[in-house]
Design a protein around this motif. Structure first.
Motif, PDB file in Angstrom:
ATOM      1  N   GLU A 102       0.818  -1.218   0.000  1.00 52.05           N
ATOM      2  CA  GLU A 102       0.000   0.000   0.000  1.00 52.05           C
ATOM      3  C   GLU A 102       0.849   1.265   0.000  1.00 52.05           C
ATOM      4  O   GLU A 102       0.395   2.316  -0.445  1.00 52.05           O
ATOM      5  N   GLN A 103       2.065   1.171   0.517  1.00 50.10           N
ATOM      6  CA  GLN A 103       2.939   2.336   0.586  1.00 50.10           C
ATOM      7  C   GLN A 103       3.646   2.612  -0.743  1.00 50.10           C
ATOM      8  O   GLN A 103       4.309   3.639  -0.884  1.00 50.10           O
ATOM      9  N   TRP A 313      -6.572   2.180  -5.503  1.00 48.87           N
ATOM     10  CA  TRP A 313      -6.248   0.852  -4.999  1.00 48.87           C
ATOM     11  C   TRP A 313      -6.013   0.877  -3.490  1.00 48.87           C
ATOM     12  O   TRP A 313      -6.315  -0.096  -2.796  1.00 48.87           O
ATOM     13  N   ARG A 314      -5.469   1.954  -2.983  1.00 42.06           N
ATOM     14  CA  ARG A 314      -5.317   2.060  -1.527  1.00 42.06           C
ATOM     15  C   ARG A 314      -6.680   2.064  -0.840  1.00 42.06           C
ATOM     16  O   ARG A 314      -6.858   1.441   0.212  1.00 42.06           O
ATOM     17  N   SER A 317      -7.990  -1.427  -0.833  1.00 40.25           N
ATOM     18  CA  SER A 317      -7.275  -2.255   0.131  1.00 40.25           C
ATOM     19  C   SER A 317      -7.694  -1.938   1.562  1.00 40.25           C
ATOM     20  O   SER A 317      -7.880  -2.838   2.384  1.00 40.25           O
ATOM     21  N   LEU A 318      -7.862  -0.652   1.865  1.00 35.43           N
ATOM     22  CA  LEU A 318      -8.197  -0.244   3.230  1.00 35.43           C
ATOM     23  C   LEU A 318      -9.608  -0.639   3.619  1.00 35.43           C
ATOM     24  O   LEU A 318      -9.881  -0.945   4.794  1.00 35.43           O
ATOM     25  N   VAL A 338      -3.416   5.071   4.584  1.00 29.72           N
ATOM     26  CA  VAL A 338      -2.319   4.122   4.770  1.00 29.72           C
ATOM     27  C   VAL A 338      -1.375   4.592   5.867  1.00 29.72           C
ATOM     28  O   VAL A 338      -0.612   3.799   6.425  1.00 29.72           O
TER      29      VAL A 338
END
Length: 576
Positions: A102-103, A313-314, A317-318, A338
């Motif tokens: 994610e980073q 996308w973050r 994902s979160l 993130v």
């Protein structure tokens, strides 16, 4: 003498010490009831029967409270953290996404886009793919349109593979070919696994005979193809009630075969395969260079450029876990990133302001109801009964009129060309060019809601004041107290329980009102309840609405606890 002694204490004669022991045992033994059972046991049975009778008497009310109050509150609390839409809509993509950094500064590759394609294709057939987009759109605007636009292009992506395969061998055009190729034995576990994924996405059991069992051999050699065809078979048989062997498969099945042919392991397995349709599979493998060479990631980006956005996308994902605190964070103008929890931009911070406004204005409305309702209740309590009954009808009259009608009437009265401004201009108190703005602001909300909630303050006050003996005031005056001292020191303390009861009623009712603030409040006079109603009926963001409602409930309970600690809830009464 010895003979006399022996005669009086011989065998068979009672000994005084033995009689005392038997009497003591009789006294210490269980007390018996009339039916021969121990009294304690009988009392316990009787007490249990009384408790059961009492429980049966209150059971209807208890069931009503549980069904209409407890269950909705628990449902609201669950809804405020529930977040299974994304995971149920694209389960395999979410699982693959866990390995993505994610980073990082790059979106994921085909290891995520490939399962995403088949997840979304299946969801689009079930008309569920937009639900995931709508959920993610709450966190990042624009994602809903990204899912929607891509959903319309999924068939085209698969048709690119379908056209090539049908040119390689016409057998790919026939439904029987696919059914015979992929059906077999040993794939029951895979069938049930895909059925469960469908059931989770559609919220239905998906039970029934599919008429197809995937082949374990094909599942190992062509994993993507077998899974895609199994999904097609389940949907065709269960939802469309068609015969799987007679229906041409989805375009996603052709795309899945194209994906399998990109794997060296699959190519080696086809080369060694000698079963049914081996020639057809080998021809497809030999002509794989004719298939579309674009990766699935490139096809998604061609459909919508937002798919290459790292931020999108973050967000996915979160907010893919089944439970989230995101709704509660949004309710207090925070967001999950993130890097942790951060405050939303100032232009998007509205909920804390609405909570504060709701509390402050509810207190103002409660105070205004006390100031207006106290003298009215005192008058009703001290006038002759006949006069008081006539005036009580006027107090109760608003209850006989629709809330919407009363609120609309205030809209007519408060507008700049309304009755109040016209009277003020006619009397000369206000210049015609400077009419008062009494509506579409906090002032209009306070005025209208004070009028609507005033009876809820008057009635508790009146019921308490009726119980205060008038002789107390006369006694105080006879002892030298002035009218004010007698009222403040004698009468007012006895009316405090009525003030407490009326204040609780008015305050709790006011923080939950949304019709009146919506009509006369404008942008500066609406409450948090208006936002809750908006999310329930318009934006359909029920999770955020549930979180806002839960926070409001917690705030009310906290204020109720503070009131109990300061004033004491035992001092609140409605009369008597």
């Amino acid at each position: 003498m010895s003979n006399v002694t022996d005669a009086t204490t011989g065998a068979g004669e009672p000994v005084p010490g033995d009689n005392d022991t038997q009497a003591t045992k009789a006294e210490n033994g269980p007390v018996m009831a009339a039916d021969g059972r121990p009294l304690k046991q009988t009392l316990r049975r009787t007490l249990r029967r009384e408790k059961m009778r009492a429980l049966l008497l209150i059971a209807p009310l208890l069931i009503f409270v549980v069904v209409t109050f407890i269950v909705p509150i628990l449902s609201m609390l669950f809804r405020s953290v529930e977040n299974d839409i994304v995971q149920n809509t694209m389960p395999e993509a979410v699982q693959a996404l866990q390995a993505w950094d994610e980073q990082g500064t790059e979106p994921p590759g085909d290891e995520v886009f490939v399962p995403l394609y088949f997840d979304l294709f299946k969801a689009s057939e079930a008309k569920r793919h937009t639900q995931a987009g709508n959920r993610l759109n709450y966190e990042q605007p624009g994602l809903s349109s990204m899912f929607r636009s891509t959903g319309r292009n999924l068939d085209d992506m698969g048709e690119e593979f379908q056209d090539v395969f049908e040119e390689i061998d016409p057998a790919f055009e026939t439904a029987a070919f696919w059914h015979e190729l992929l059906s077999g034995e040993g794939g029951t576990a895979l069938l049930e696994e895909r059925r469960d994924l469908f059931a989770a996405m559609t919220k239905s059991d998906m039970d029934g005979d599919v008429g197809f069992v995937p082949s374990a051999e094909m599942a190992e050699m062509l994993p993507w193809t077998t899974k895609a065809y199994t999904d097609f078979a389940i949907w065709t048989a269960i939802e469309e009630n068609d015969v799987v062997a007679e229906e041409e498969p989805w375009e996603a099945v052709y795309a899945a075969l194209g994906q399998d042919l990109r794997s060296p392991e699959t190519l080696a397995a086809i080369e060694a395969y000698s079963g049914p349709f081996a020639t057809t599979l080998k021809a497809a493998a030999e002509n794989r260079d004719q298939l579309p060479q674009d990766s699935f990631r490139e096809m998604f980006v061609a459909s919508d450029k937002d798919w290459e956005s790292v931020q999108a996308w973050r967000t996915m994902s979160l907010f893919s876990p089944p439970v989230t605190a995101g709704y509660f964070l949004n309710s207090v103008d925070l967001t999950k990133t993130v890097n942790g929890i951060e405050a939303r931009p100032e232009t998007q911070q509205i909920y804390l302001t609405l909570f504060q406004r709701t509390m402050v204005m509810s207190l103002i409305i409660t105070g205004s109801c006390i100031l207006l309702g106290y003298p009215v209740a005192w008058l009703l309590a001290n006038l002759p009964l006949r006069t008081a009954n006539v005036l009580m009808i006027l107090v109760l009259l608003p209850f006989w009129t629709s809330l919407l009608v009363r609120t609309s009437a205030w809209k007519v009265l408060l507008q700049q060309q309304g009755v109040i401004n016209e009277i003020l201009v006619w009397l000369g108190f206000v210049d015609d060019a400077n009419r008062l703005i009494l509506m579409n602001n906090a002032t209009g909300t306070v005025i209208a809601m004070t009028h609507i909630l005033l009876p809820f303050m008057i009635l508790p006050l009146y019921s308490v004041m009726k119980t205060i003996p008038p002789t107390y005031l006369r006694a105080a005056k006879s002892l030298g107290a002035t009218n004010w001292t007698a009222f403040w020191r004698v009468y007012f303390p006895q009316s405090v329980p009525g003030i407490g009861a009326g204040s609780i009623l008015v305050f709790i009712l006011s923080i939950g009102y949304y019709i009146t603030p919506e009509i006369v409040g404008g942008t500066s006079g609406v409450f948090i309840s208006n936002r809750i109603a908006y999310h329930i009926s318009s934006s359909l963001n029920w999770g955020l609405a549930a979180a806002l409602g839960s926070i409001l409930l917690i705030v009310v309970l906290a204020l109720y606890w503070c009131y109990d600690q300061i004033v004491g809830i035992d001092n609140v009464k409605l009369g008597g």
